[in-house]
Write a protein that holds these residues in place. Structure first.
Motif, PDB file in Angstrom:
ATOM      1  N   VAL A 155       1.663   1.733   0.854  1.00  8.94           N
ATOM      2  CA  VAL A 155       2.414   0.775   0.045  1.00  8.94           C
ATOM      3  C   VAL A 155       3.858   1.246  -0.044  1.00  8.94           C
ATOM      4  O   VAL A 155       4.126   2.359  -0.520  1.00  8.94           O
ATOM      5  N   TRP A 156       4.776   0.422   0.430  1.00  9.11           N
ATOM      6  CA  TRP A 156       6.201   0.698   0.284  1.00  9.11           C
ATOM      7  C   TRP A 156       6.808  -0.348  -0.635  1.00  9.11           C
ATOM      8  O   TRP A 156       6.392  -1.511  -0.630  1.00  9.11           O
ATOM      9  N   ARG A 157       7.804   0.069  -1.386  1.00  9.39           N
ATOM     10  CA  ARG A 157       8.419  -0.810  -2.386  1.00  9.39           C
ATOM     11  C   ARG A 157       9.880  -1.048  -2.052  1.00  9.39           C
ATOM     12  O   ARG A 157      10.602  -0.128  -1.645  1.00  9.39           O
ATOM     13  N   LYS A 158      10.297  -2.288  -2.200  1.00  6.21           N
ATOM     14  CA  LYS A 158      11.714  -2.611  -2.063  1.00  6.21           C
ATOM     15  C   LYS A 158      12.393  -2.284  -3.382  1.00  6.21           C
ATOM     16  O   LYS A 158      11.948  -2.743  -4.438  1.00  6.21           O
ATOM     17  N   PRO A 159      13.441  -1.480  -3.373  1.00  2.00           N
ATOM     18  CA  PRO A 159      14.075  -1.093  -4.640  1.00  2.00           C
ATOM     19  C   PRO A 159      14.439  -2.297  -5.503  1.00  2.00           C
ATOM     20  O   PRO A 159      14.904  -3.318  -4.982  1.00  2.00           O
ATOM     21  N   ALA A 160      14.216  -2.160  -6.778  1.00  5.28           N
ATOM     22  CA  ALA A 160      14.510  -3.258  -7.700  1.00  5.28           C
ATOM     23  C   ALA A 160      15.990  -3.549  -7.811  1.00  5.28           C
ATOM     24  O   ALA A 160      16.389  -4.622  -8.302  1.00  5.28           O
ATOM     25  N   THR A 161      16.832  -2.631  -7.306  1.00  4.75           N
ATOM     26  CA  THR A 161      18.267  -2.859  -7.316  1.00  4.75           C
ATOM     27  C   THR A 161      18.676  -3.911  -6.306  1.00  4.75           C
ATOM     28  O   THR A 161      19.824  -4.365  -6.292  1.00  4.75           O
TER      29      THR A 161
END
Length: 251
Positions: free
Chosen positions: A240-246
């Motif tokens: 699971v990779w996450r796109k930064p919330a920024t």
């Protein structure tokens, strides 16, 4: 068009039968249980949706699912199960095809990213996932760990599955990371049918670098959909990779 093989009418017609074990509840339910909370109230995009093995039950959980699929015959089989209004699908490749909207979850199951047979295309697949993700969204893949440890010197193939009526051997080119899966089916009339699939295998650490190039951050890695620990002996991984919330943009 990418280097992926395009599955024809005959392959699509046989797919649900030859892959019946992957439709079993004990295989499918843990995957849907894992993915549904990641989508939450948002939308999900499945790369290489096939005949809807995962997308249809995820839709039944209330998740709004869209699919991308390279094989028109596979989409035709999916359409026998669910209409386009319920589960829209765009025919195209997972490295470059885009669909409207922003997604909380993009996912790619059952080793399908390996259908892209060059590293460049696999990197573009990660970037395509990142482009579709909302800030804070996740990209999930299910991928096998190459079984090259089973290859003693001089042995050309690794047995991957030996079952009643279906045997699979994989051959590896260690220099190019190309793999061919050789399938042998025993038919009801006693004859044997042969088929081969060609892939490029990817190591978990290589996946992480591809994710980094796409602006994604590793969040979790498990040994299976039931969240078993990923170890050096694991034969597959759920990452699971996450796109930064920024909202950092990928290339």
């Amino acid at each position: 068009m990418t280097s992926s093989e395009v599955w024809d009418d005959d392959t699509a017609e046989r797919y649900d039968t030859t892959s019946a074990e992957m439709f079993a509840r004990d295989v499918l339910d843990p995957a849907v249980d894992f993915l549904a909370p990641l989508a939450g109230p948002g939308a999900a995009l499945e790369f290489a949706i096939g005949t809807g093995r995962v997308g249809i039950p995820l839709t039944a959980r209330g998740v709004s699912v869209t699919g991308i699929e390279l094989s028109a015959p596979m989409v035709a089989k999916l359409r026998h199960k669910v209409d386009n209004a319920t589960l829209p699908v765009v025919v195209g490749d997972m490295a470059t095809t885009s669909v409207p909207g922003e997604f909380a979850l993009v996912y790619l199951v059952w080793n399908s990213i390996s259908n892209l047979r060059t590293q460049t295309e696999q990197v573009e697949c990660f970037r395509n996932a990142a482009r579709h993700l909302a800030p804070g969204g996740r990209f999930v893949i299910e991928l096998w760990v190459p079984a090259v440890r089973r290859l003693p010197p001089g042995q050309p193939a690794v047995p991957m599955s030996i079952g009643d009526g279906h045997i699979v051997f994989d051959t590896y080119d260690l220099a190019t990371q190309q793999c061919t899966s050789h399938h042998y089916w025993r038919e009801s009339d006693g004859t044997t049918r042969y088929g081969a699939g060609h892939f490029r295998y990817i190591w978990p650490a290589e996946c992480d670098l591809m994710a980094q190039l796409a602006g994604l951050e590793l969040e979790d890695r498990f040994g299976d959909w039931r969240r078993s620990p990923f170890t050096s002996d694991s034969e597959s991984h759920i990452s699971v990779w996450r796109k930064p919330a920024t909202g950092l943009k990928s290339d």
